[in-house]
Design a protein around this motif. Structure first.
Motif, PDB file in Angstrom:
ATOM      1  N   LEU A  61       0.819  -1.203   0.000  1.00 40.46           N
ATOM      2  CA  LEU A  61       0.000   0.000   0.000  1.00 40.46           C
ATOM      3  C   LEU A  61       0.858   1.261   0.000  1.00 40.46           C
ATOM      4  N   ARG A  62       0.355   2.274  -0.689  1.00 40.15           N
ATOM      5  CA  ARG A  62       0.926   3.613  -0.587  1.00 40.15           C
ATOM      6  C   ARG A  62      -0.221   4.587  -0.365  1.00 40.15           C
ATOM      7  N   LYS A  63      -0.157   5.324   0.723  1.00 40.81           N
ATOM      8  CA  LYS A  63      -1.236   6.249   1.061  1.00 40.81           C
ATOM      9  C   LYS A  63      -1.171   7.503   0.202  1.00 40.81           C
ATOM     10  N   VAL A  64      -2.334   8.069  -0.040  1.00 41.23           N
ATOM     11  CA  VAL A  64      -2.427   9.359  -0.717  1.00 41.23           C
ATOM     12  C   VAL A  64      -2.197  10.454   0.328  1.00 41.23           C
ATOM     13  N   PRO A  65      -1.404  11.483   0.025  1.00 38.65           N
ATOM     14  CA  PRO A  65      -1.155  12.543   1.008  1.00 38.65           C
ATOM     15  C   PRO A  65      -2.441  13.124   1.584  1.00 38.65           C
ATOM     16  N   LEU A  66      -2.439  13.336   2.893  1.00 42.72           N
ATOM     17  CA  LEU A  66      -3.554  13.913   3.642  1.00 42.72           C
ATOM     18  C   LEU A  66      -4.793  13.016   3.654  1.00 42.72           C
ATOM     19  N   GLY A  67      -4.652  11.783   3.141  1.00 42.88           N
ATOM     20  CA  GLY A  67      -5.783  10.862   3.120  1.00 42.88           C
ATOM     21  C   GLY A  67      -6.941  11.361   2.280  1.00 42.88           C
ATOM     22  N   LEU A  68      -6.634  12.079   1.190  1.00 45.10           N
ATOM     23  CA  LEU A  68      -7.674  12.681   0.352  1.00 45.10           C
ATOM     24  C   LEU A  68      -8.347  11.688  -0.582  1.00 45.10           C
ATOM     25  N   ASP A  69      -7.744  10.530  -0.781  1.00 47.62           N
ATOM     26  CA  ASP A  69      -8.328   9.533  -1.674  1.00 47.62           C
ATOM     27  C   ASP A  69      -7.910   8.146  -1.206  1.00 47.62           C
ATOM     28  N   HIS A  70      -8.471   7.132  -1.844  1.00 47.23           N
ATOM     29  CA  HIS A  70      -8.122   5.763  -1.476  1.00 47.23           C
ATOM     30  C   HIS A  70      -6.665   5.483  -1.834  1.00 47.23           C
ATOM     31  N   PRO A  71      -5.996   4.620  -1.076  1.00 49.32           N
ATOM     32  CA  PRO A  71      -4.590   4.306  -1.353  1.00 49.32           C
ATOM     33  C   PRO A  71      -4.400   3.665  -2.727  1.00 49.32           C
ATOM     34  N   ILE A  72      -3.158   3.529  -3.121  1.00 50.73           N
ATOM     35  CA  ILE A  72      -2.818   2.846  -4.369  1.00 50.73           C
ATOM     36  C   ILE A  72      -1.902   1.670  -4.049  1.00 50.73           C
ATOM     37  N   TRP A  73      -1.850   0.720  -4.990  1.00 48.29           N
ATOM     38  CA  TRP A  73      -0.925  -0.400  -4.884  1.00 48.29           C
ATOM     39  C   TRP A  73       0.360  -0.066  -5.645  1.00 48.29           C
ATOM     40  N   VAL A  74       1.508  -0.330  -5.042  1.00 51.12           N
ATOM     41  CA  VAL A  74       2.795  -0.152  -5.710  1.00 51.12           C
ATOM     42  C   VAL A  74       3.656  -1.392  -5.474  1.00 51.12           C
ATOM     43  N   LYS A  75       4.601  -1.631  -6.331  1.00 53.51           N
ATOM     44  CA  LYS A  75       5.482  -2.777  -6.194  1.00 53.51           C
ATOM     45  C   LYS A  75       6.376  -2.614  -4.976  1.00 53.51           C
ATOM     46  N   HIS A 177       4.272  10.379  -8.729  1.00 51.97           N
ATOM     47  CA  HIS A 177       4.833  11.381  -7.825  1.00 51.97           C
ATOM     48  C   HIS A 177       3.755  11.903  -6.879  1.00 51.97           C
ATOM     49  N   ARG A 178       4.189  12.501  -5.796  1.00 44.38           N
ATOM     50  CA  ARG A 178       3.275  13.038  -4.774  1.00 44.38           C
ATOM     51  C   ARG A 178       2.319  14.077  -5.375  1.00 44.38           C
ATOM     52  N   ALA A 179       2.835  14.932  -6.256  1.00 43.46           N
ATOM     53  CA  ALA A 179       2.002  15.974  -6.851  1.00 43.46           C
ATOM     54  C   ALA A 179       0.876  15.369  -7.690  1.00 43.46           C
ATOM     55  N   GLU A 180       1.185  14.295  -8.430  1.00 37.84           N
ATOM     56  CA  GLU A 180       0.158  13.650  -9.242  1.00 37.84           C
ATOM     57  C   GLU A 180      -0.907  13.014  -8.363  1.00 37.84           C
ATOM     58  N   LEU A 181      -0.494  12.405  -7.267  1.00 37.20           N
ATOM     59  CA  LEU A 181      -1.460  11.803  -6.354  1.00 37.20           C
ATOM     60  C   LEU A 181      -2.406  12.861  -5.780  1.00 37.20           C
ATOM     61  N   LEU A 182      -1.854  14.000  -5.393  1.00 37.27           N
ATOM     62  CA  LEU A 182      -2.675  15.072  -4.840  1.00 37.27           C
ATOM     63  C   LEU A 182      -3.657  15.610  -5.879  1.00 37.27           C
ATOM     64  N   THR A 183      -3.171  15.794  -7.111  1.00 38.28           N
ATOM     65  CA  THR A 183      -4.019  16.320  -8.178  1.00 38.28           C
ATOM     66  C   THR A 183      -5.176  15.377  -8.463  1.00 38.28           C
ATOM     67  N   ARG A 184      -4.871  14.079  -8.587  1.00 37.13           N
ATOM     68  CA  ARG A 184      -5.918  13.093  -8.849  1.00 37.13           C
ATOM     69  C   ARG A 184      -6.916  13.029  -7.689  1.00 37.13           C
ATOM     70  N   VAL A 187      -9.298  16.046  -7.925  1.00 39.39           N
ATOM     71  CA  VAL A 187     -10.266  15.846  -9.006  1.00 39.39           C
ATOM     72  C   VAL A 187     -11.319  14.817  -8.600  1.00 39.39           C
ATOM     73  N   SER A 188     -10.854  13.726  -7.969  1.00 42.84           N
ATOM     74  CA  SER A 188     -11.774  12.673  -7.539  1.00 42.84           C
ATOM     75  C   SER A 188     -12.784  13.200  -6.532  1.00 42.84           C
ATOM     76  N   ASN A 189     -12.335  14.001  -5.574  1.00 40.31           N
ATOM     77  CA  ASN A 189     -13.241  14.562  -4.582  1.00 40.31           C
ATOM     78  C   ASN A 189     -14.214  15.570  -5.192  1.00 40.31           C
ATOM     79  N   ALA A 190     -13.746  16.288  -6.198  1.00 39.18           N
ATOM     80  CA  ALA A 190     -14.596  17.286  -6.836  1.00 39.18           C
ATOM     81  C   ALA A 190     -15.727  16.650  -7.630  1.00 39.18           C
ATOM     82  N   THR A 191     -15.496  15.454  -8.165  1.00 35.73           N
ATOM     83  CA  THR A 191     -16.518  14.797  -8.993  1.00 35.73           C
ATOM     84  C   THR A 191     -17.455  13.902  -8.190  1.00 35.73           C
ATOM     85  N   ARG A 192     -17.195  13.704  -6.918  1.00 35.65           N
ATOM     86  CA  ARG A 192     -18.038  12.822  -6.117  1.00 35.65           C
ATOM     87  C   ARG A 192     -19.471  13.304  -5.957  1.00 35.65           C
TER      88      ARG A 192
END
Length: 506
Positions: A61-75, A177-184, A187-192
């Motif tokens: 698991l890799r957490k999204v900064p500030l817990g703004l979205d669900h985590p992602i899977w990474v190798k 990258h961290r910036a991409e995770l935050l951006t996504r 966007v995800s929270n805005a469309t909910r």
């Protein structure tokens, strides 16, 4: 990027040290079939070879900064098989009781979230030379069907053959990258809100249809209508485990003779076992126990991502009915209504609403729920979970050792401290029970009643094998007379059914 679905992530958010949301399995092996004999070092090395290219075994698991979205899977670039495959030996005499005690202890240990979410314990010295593999995988990684499929990576059809192929190999998702995770995440929270608006209309229609079905008497059993038992309260992190075997041919013979299904028979047997168990303890409620039955929607779902593709229906187990044939008759009729009701629900409904799961909110809520012991203060949602997982119809070999039995074990929850999971395997049906140890310390006494209840049902069917199949008899019985007969049966004193004391073995 491999983002967890809302449903997968929910199993992370709802987990606490008491409410452990991993799934387990006990695999009993005959090492005499291994071409080069048993060696723990060789088994561990072969497991490492077989899982190294399978993302479900080597991702973390890799957490999204500030817990703004669900985590992602990474190798996991530092994957180490020694942190996942362990070795233990049973104390003498190495029998059923010793294995259950050890397995219960292992089931109560939380998985390390800094690593891939699985463990495997190779247990030596069981039952005159057998080997047992105790597996743990987090529910965020697998459901019942996908977990069964993953085990196939480690199994073969012949003792010296390569593992079963599961089709094209999947790849690890990239690590952004961290910036991409935050951006996504933004966007995800805005469309909910847009997604929520789309879900409101079909959900409202579903509620309306459910009310209509309830008035017609064709709705599935309703949650929050279960009677309270001693295993319906706040749970601890301690686990008790028990297992037994049933003959698949007996279940199929009953199914054929009565015009029911394998699942109907399994649920009727579970209802009889629970009735007998509670009756002997003077705890049998007047109303039937209610089970949550997970249903795979893998075939119907249009989603490509996500490990968990399940829904659920509620089923009354007929614990208020003494006669096993009448219990099966009611089970078949109720299950047909429940399946029709469930088929009207979109396969994506649970997954869609789970997207709104919030990590911090869910985590705080479940801790407050447990701390305030709210499971003991509101009506019981359901009494237990019962799962029926199809398994292989032919012999399988784990690292060259023949699989003699495979007992699945699901999670237990606050308010429902018992889980029953059954799996078919090469002509047998393996029954795995796991419970909160404080809620049900004598879980072994319950599991012994499953084979006894199957035998009682088979005997009842044989006594009436010339009678009309159950489905036809049910259609000719006037509802008013049937209801009156059931009411009279409830008033009559129930007979106690002593459990067999023969220990269940693989």
């Amino acid at each position: 990027m491999d983002r967890l679905s809302g449903l997968d992530a929910s199993f992370l958010y709802l987990e606490t040290p008491e409410q452990l949301l991993h799934v387990c399995g006990l695999i009993v092996l005959d090492p005499s079939t291994m071409p080069n004999g048993y060696s723990f070092i060789d088994v561990k090395s072969e497991i490492a070879r077989r899982v190294r290219d399978v993302p479900e075994f080597t991702r973390k698991l890799r957490k999204v900064p500030l817990g703004l979205d669900h985590p992602i899977w990474v190798k996991d670039t530092h994957f180490d098989i020694d942190r996942h495959v362990h070795r233990l030996s049973l104390p003498a005499p190495g029998g059923y009781a010793e294995l259950n005690e050890l397995a219960g202890h292992l089931a109560g240990l939380q998985l390390d979230r800094s690593r891939p979410l699985w463990e495997m314990w190779i247990i030596e010295g069981y039952d005159d030379g057998k080997i047992v593999v105790f597996t743990k995988m987090h529910h965020a990684t697998v459901d019942g069907v996908s977990g069964s499929n993953l085990i196939s990576h480690l199994c073969s059809l012949e003792a010296d053959a390569e593992p079963l192929s599961l089709g094209p190999k999947t790849r690890h998702g990239r690590s952004p990258h961290r910036a991409e995770l935050l951006t996504r995440a933004v966007v995800s929270n805005a469309t909910r809100p847009v997604l929520a608006a789309k879900l409101l209309s079909p959900s409202a229609q579903l509620i309306t249809k459910t009310v209509g079905r309830a008035r017609e008497g064709t709705a599935m059993a309703a949650p929050f209508s279960a009677p309270r038992t001693s295993f319906n309260g706040t749970i601890t992190g301690h686990r008790a485990i028990a297992f037994a075997d049933m003959d698949l041919e007996d279940i199929r013979a009953i199914k054929t003779a009565t015009g029911t299904t394998v699942n109907d028979v399994v649920l009727a047997v579970a209802g009889g076992a629970l009735r007998s168990y509670l009756l002997d303890r003077d705890e049998l409620p007047e109303n039937s126990l209610l089970a949550t039955v997970p249903v795979s929607v893998r075939e119907e779902s249009k989603r490509s991502g996500g490990a968990n593709k399940v829904s659920a229906l509620f089923a009354k187990l007929g614990t208020d009915t003494e006669d096993p044939l009448e219990r099966l008759e009611d089970m078949a009729e109720n299950n047909r209504n429940a399946k029709d009701h469930h088929s009207a629900i979109s396969a994506e409904t649970l997954q869609d609403w789970a997207e709104f799961a919030a990590p911090r909110t869910f985590g705080l809520a479940v801790r407050a729920y447990a701390g305030l012991r709210l499971a003991e203060k509101h009506p019981v949602v359901h009494n237990l979970v019962i799962s029926n997982v199809p398994g292989p119809p032919m012999p399988l070999y784990f690292m060259g050792a023949e699989i003699l039995a495979l007992y699945p074990l699901g999670p237990v929850f606050h308010g429902a401290g018992l889980n029953v999971t059954v799996m078919s395997n090469n002509g047998k049906v393996h029954v795995g029970l796991i419970a909160c140890r404080e809620s049900m310390p004598e879980v072994d006494d319950l599991v012994k009643r499953f084979p006894a209840e199957l035998a009682a049902l088979k005997e009842a069917v044989l006594a009436q094998e010339t009678a009309t199949p159950i489905r036809k008899r049910a259609s000719t019985k006037p509802p008013a007379k049937k209801a009156a007969a059931k009411a009279a049966a409830k008033k009559a004193p129930a007979k106690k059914t002593p459990a067999k004391k023969t220990p269940a073995k693989a």
